[in-house]
Write an enzyme that holds these catalytic residues in place. Sequence first.
Site, PDB file in Angstrom:
ATOM      1  N   TYR A  21      -3.182  18.876   9.653  1.00 53.81           N
ATOM      2  CA  TYR A  21      -3.656  17.902   8.838  1.00 53.81           C
ATOM      3  C   TYR A  21      -3.106  18.308   7.128  1.00 53.81           C
ATOM      4  CZ  TYR A  21      -6.449  14.176   6.506  1.00 53.81           C
ATOM      5  OH  TYR A  21      -6.711  13.104   5.919  1.00 53.81           O
TER       6      TYR A  21
ATOM      7  N   PRO B  80      -0.566   5.690  11.259  1.00 51.90           N
ATOM      8  CA  PRO B  80      -1.027   6.292   9.947  1.00 51.90           C
ATOM      9  C   PRO B  80      -2.283   7.408  10.238  1.00 51.90           C
ATOM     10  CG  PRO B  80      -1.366   3.970  10.115  1.00 51.90           C
ATOM     11  CD  PRO B  80      -0.738   4.242  11.260  1.00 51.90           C
TER      12      PRO B  80
ATOM     13  N   TYR C 192     -13.031   9.755   9.445  1.00 60.16           N
ATOM     14  CA  TYR C 192     -12.243   9.206  10.444  1.00 60.16           C
ATOM     15  C   TYR C 192     -13.267   8.834  11.648  1.00 60.16           C
ATOM     16  CZ  TYR C 192      -7.815  10.761   8.475  1.00 60.16           C
ATOM     17  OH  TYR C 192      -6.787  11.048   7.637  1.00 60.16           O
TER      18      TYR C 192
ATOM     19  N   HIS D 269      -9.752  17.429  -1.864  1.00 64.91           N
ATOM     20  CA  HIS D 269     -11.039  17.342  -0.626  1.00 64.91           C
ATOM     21  C   HIS D 269     -10.809  18.682   0.070  1.00 64.91           C
ATOM     22  CE1 HIS D 269     -11.802  12.975  -0.664  1.00 64.91           C
ATOM     23  NE2 HIS D 269     -11.760  13.422  -1.749  1.00 64.91           N
TER      24      HIS D 269
ATOM     25  N   LYS E 179       0.451  11.218   8.011  1.00 70.80           N
ATOM     26  CA  LYS E 179       1.844  12.136   8.013  1.00 70.80           C
ATOM     27  C   LYS E 179       3.114  11.358   7.547  1.00 70.80           C
ATOM     28  CE  LYS E 179      -0.033  15.547   9.339  1.00 70.80           C
ATOM     29  NZ  LYS E 179      -0.170  16.240   7.984  1.00 70.80           N
TER      30      LYS E 179
END
Length: 393
Positions: free
Chosen positions: A387, A295, A203, A72, A299
């Site tokens: 990220y 979560p 998210y 992505h 990570k």
Amino acid sequence: MHTQVGIIGAGPAGLFLGQLLDRAGISSVILESRSREAVESTIRAGVLEHWVVELMTELGIGERMHREAHFHDGITLQWEQQRYHLDVTELTDGKRVAVYPQHEVLKDLIAARLADQSETIFGVSEAAFHGVDTETPSITFRREGMGELETLRCDYVIGADGFHGPGRQMIPKSLRREYQKIYSFGWLGILTQAPQSWPELIYANQAQGFALLSTRSPDVQRMYIQCDPADDIANWSDARIWEQLHERLETDDDWSLTEGPIFQKGIIPLRSFVCEPMQYGRLFIAGDAAHIVPPTGAKGLNLAVADSVVLARALEAQFRHNNHALLDAYTNTCLRRVWKGERFAWFMTTMLHRADGDGDFEQRMQMADLDLIRTSRATATSIAENYIGLPFD
Ligand code: FAD
Ligand code: DHB
């Protein structure tokens, strides 16, 4: 039985370490309490940082991942019923996120280990470390269906045995410092047989709480909603889960979430945890044995692999050049990265969930953080860099 490095735990930390040691010509034996089938089918993390993708490629175990993973360009953040695409690739000089489930990574690592004829013993019980503060540490264990306790003599021993394993407990309490934060919410995760509803991960922070839309394959999707960590999964009918997912992912345009049969569901609590030091004598602990992150931000798995990279380099310096400087520095080297992972996971969790006791002030802070990501390139770049995975020192 003797090996150079004895490892308890065939999770990401133990199996990556085993593979890296193999490449360096260092022998290892991995002892695992669960069956191979259980290790290869337990549903956990889903996102690989870009350097983990590169590492798997370098190790020659990336072929299936390159074929099956979803790469992505970014992630979608959602608040106040609006979506914002964080262009991770553009903000990080072309790096991409890989969605490839943890158990698939483990299958690839186990296959490579079998091909290399390195020993992994599944289904062991009573695995225990001995003499970790001597030059002759060992692990005793019982093979499945065998009466006798066996001893594995080692030069070094590794606790890659997750949060509940025996590794961390071998560091004397008087030397151990533990940092912990327990969150007032958990995650309810599902797998559903359904097509993808959105091209990347979402998210979402909505009035009813957090939701995460992720994927596993073109026809299997992974989704999570914030819930009470003490709740019983039996209280969550499929209809109730879908109702919450619809509410939390709803937008003010005509997008809709596609439902399908739910074939797996469970609740996990969320915690942040760090143990210092991560070594004692000839014992080193890696991954969840030493640190846990909530979560949000994906990570956990990536930090476990990072420990293994640091540890493999240090063991190689020791075995090849009799140089123990990197082993001595193991805790400090790992924790510099770990604390940044802890910070990012805590920040993403705090920004996206509704916690017990949060009021209007905390919600305005969340909205300000999210709006900063939307409007400030510097803030967006910082989120994207964390990220995608921070560089190694
Ligand atoms: P583990 O994967 O826990 O591996 C440790 C291994 O040691 C296990 O196989 C265990 O069976 C074995 N073991 C333990 N004790 C013994 C013993 N006494 N003898 C022999 N073997 C032993 N992270 C994310 O980023 N995103 C997610 O969505 C996510 N979901 C998760 C869901 C669950 C239910 C859990 C538990 C974790 C999740 N995580 C997630 C975290 C991520 O999966 C972990 O950070 C990662 O598995 C850590 O790898 P590890 O190798 O350190 O530990
Ligand atoms: C998944 C898990 C995460 O923790 C995350 O941040 C993104 C995706 C997943 O399981 O797909």
